[in-house]
Design an enzyme around this catalytic site. Sequence first.
Site, short mmCIF file in Angstrom:
data_model
loop_
_atom_site.label_atom_id
_atom_site.label_comp_id
_atom_site.label_asym_id
_atom_site.label_seq_id
_atom_site.Cartn_x
_atom_site.Cartn_y
_atom_site.Cartn_z
N TYR A 137 -14.97 -11.80 -4.00
CA TYR A 137 -13.93 -10.96 -3.38
C TYR A 137 -12.59 -11.04 -4.13
O TYR A 137 -12.02 -9.99 -4.48
CB TYR A 137 -13.78 -11.33 -1.91
N LYS B 277 -10.73 -7.74 -6.07
CA LYS B 277 -9.43 -7.14 -5.75
C LYS B 277 -8.46 -7.27 -6.94
O LYS B 277 -7.60 -6.42 -7.13
CB LYS B 277 -8.85 -7.76 -4.48
P1 NAP Z 1 -13.68 -3.92 8.29
O1 NAP Z 1 -13.17 -3.88 9.68
O2 NAP Z 1 -14.84 -4.80 7.96
O3 NAP Z 1 -14.01 -2.41 7.85
C1 NAP Z 1 -14.52 -2.15 6.59
C2 NAP Z 1 -14.84 -0.67 6.49
O4 NAP Z 1 -15.37 -0.43 5.16
C3 NAP Z 1 -15.89 -0.22 7.50
O5 NAP Z 1 -15.58 1.08 7.94
C4 NAP Z 1 -17.16 -0.19 6.66
O6 NAP Z 1 -18.16 0.71 7.12
C5 NAP Z 1 -16.58 0.31 5.34
N1 NAP Z 1 -17.52 0.18 4.24
C6 NAP Z 1 -18.17 -0.94 3.81
N2 NAP Z 1 -19.01 -0.60 2.82
C7 NAP Z 1 -18.88 0.73 2.61
C8 NAP Z 1 -19.47 1.67 1.74
N3 NAP Z 1 -20.43 1.32 0.85
N4 NAP Z 1 -19.09 2.97 1.80
C9 NAP Z 1 -18.16 3.35 2.69
N5 NAP Z 1 -17.58 2.53 3.58
C10 NAP Z 1 -17.93 1.22 3.52
O7 NAP Z 1 -12.54 -4.36 7.26
P2 NAP Z 1 -10.95 -4.13 7.29
O8 NAP Z 1 -10.32 -5.42 7.67
O9 NAP Z 1 -10.60 -2.91 8.04
O10 NAP Z 1 -10.70 -3.95 5.73
C11 NAP Z 1 -10.31 -2.72 5.16
C12 NAP Z 1 -9.80 -3.00 3.76
O11 NAP Z 1 -8.69 -3.91 3.85
C13 NAP Z 1 -10.81 -3.66 2.82
O12 NAP Z 1 -10.70 -3.07 1.54
C14 NAP Z 1 -10.36 -5.12 2.78
O13 NAP Z 1 -10.71 -5.74 1.56
C15 NAP Z 1 -8.86 -4.96 2.93
N6 NAP Z 1 -8.17 -6.16 3.43
C16 NAP Z 1 -8.41 -6.62 4.68
C17 NAP Z 1 -7.74 -7.74 5.14
C18 NAP Z 1 -7.95 -8.31 6.52
O14 NAP Z 1 -7.43 -9.42 6.79
N7 NAP Z 1 -8.66 -7.63 7.42
C19 NAP Z 1 -6.79 -8.38 4.31
C20 NAP Z 1 -6.56 -7.89 3.04
C21 NAP Z 1 -7.27 -6.77 2.61
P3 NAP Z 1 -19.36 0.22 8.11
O15 NAP Z 1 -18.80 0.21 9.49
O16 NAP Z 1 -20.41 1.25 7.89
O17 NAP Z 1 -19.76 -1.16 7.65
#
Ligand code: NAP
Length: 239
Positions: free
Chosen positions: A166, A170
Site C-alpha cells: 500500500y 500511493k
Molecule cells: P473503502 O471504504 O474501503 O472504499 C473503497 C472503495 O473503492 C469502495 O467503493 C470499493 O468498491 C472501491 N474499489 C475497490 N476496488 C475497486 C475496483 N477494482 N474498481 C472500482 N472500485 C473499487 O475505502 P475509503 O476509506 O473510502 O478509501 C477511499 C480512498 O481513500 C482509497 O484510495 C484509500 O487508499 C484512500 N485513503 C483512505 C484513508 C482512510 O483512512 N480511510 C486514508 C488515506 C487514504 P467495493 O465496495 O466494490 O469494494
Amino acid sequence: MTEHRIALVTGANRGIGFETTHQLARRGWTVWLGSRNRERGDESRASLLELVPNADVRAVALDVTSDESVVAARDTVAQASGRIDILVNNAGISGRFLAPDETVPADIVPVYDVNVLGPVRVTSAFLPLLRRSDDPRLVMVSSGMGSFGITTDPERLESTMHGLAYPSSKAALNMITSQYAKSLPGIRVNAVDPGYTATDFNAHHGTQTVEQGTEAVIQACTAERQPSVFTDRHGVIPW
Ligand code: NAP
C-alpha cells in the site's frame, strides 16, 4: 467557468467516494457514481437520494482494473453528459499489511492494479472528456502513507506502520500525479491525503469522521486557487 459542474468519482459506492459524491451532489452538481458492482452502485445512489432528494446522481459500472469496464463507463458518460469537469480517482484497496520481509510480489500486484494502474487507466480513458471542460480538474486520492516526508516523521502515526504494497502504491500514485501535473498545463491536478478516516478500509478505526476525511477531496474539486499539488485538509503536505 460553466456554472453547472459534472464530476465522476470512482469507488463511490461507499466510504470517502460516497461522501464525496454526496458533498458534490449537495452543491447541485451532476455526479457520476462509479462502482465496480452495478447493483451496489444503484443501492448507493438510492441512499444518496434519501439524503439529497433532487440530486442528479447517476450510477455507472466502473471497475478500475478492467479496460473494458472503464471504456464502457467512458462511453456511457460521453453519451449522456458530453464532458466531465472533475475526475476523482478515489477507488483504492489496502491489501494486507504484511511485514516487508514477509511480502512477496503476489501480495503487491493486486494493490498496484487498483491503486496505481487504476487511476492511469481511468485518467487515460476520460482525458478526452475532461479536455472539453473550461475548468478541468484531476483529483487523485492518495495517502500520507505514500509520502516519504510523513512516513519518516516520528511525530506522525504513518511512521509507525510498515508495509510494502500500500505505501509504495500511493508513493507511485504521487509521482504519477506530479508527472500529470507537469504535462497537462490546462488541467488542475492534485493528489490529496484524506487522513486516517473511519471507513470500511480500516474497520472504522480511523480517527476522523468520513466528512473530515472528504474535506481535502472537496477542496481540490472546488477551490478557486490551487494551493499546491499534494494537500490534506489542513494544507500542503510533503511528498
Ligand atoms: P473503502 O471504504 O474501503 O472504499 C473503497 C472503495 O473503492 C469502495 O467503493 C470499493 O468498491 C472501491 N474499489 C475497490 N476496488 C475497486 C475496483 N477494482 N474498481 C472500482 N472500485 C473499487 O475505502 P475509503 O476509506 O473510502 O478509501 C477511499 C480512498 O481513500 C482509497 O484510495 C484509500 O487508499 C484512500 N485513503 C483512505 C484513508 C482512510 O483512512 N480511510 C486514508 C488515506 C487514504 P467495493 O465496495 O466494490 O469494494
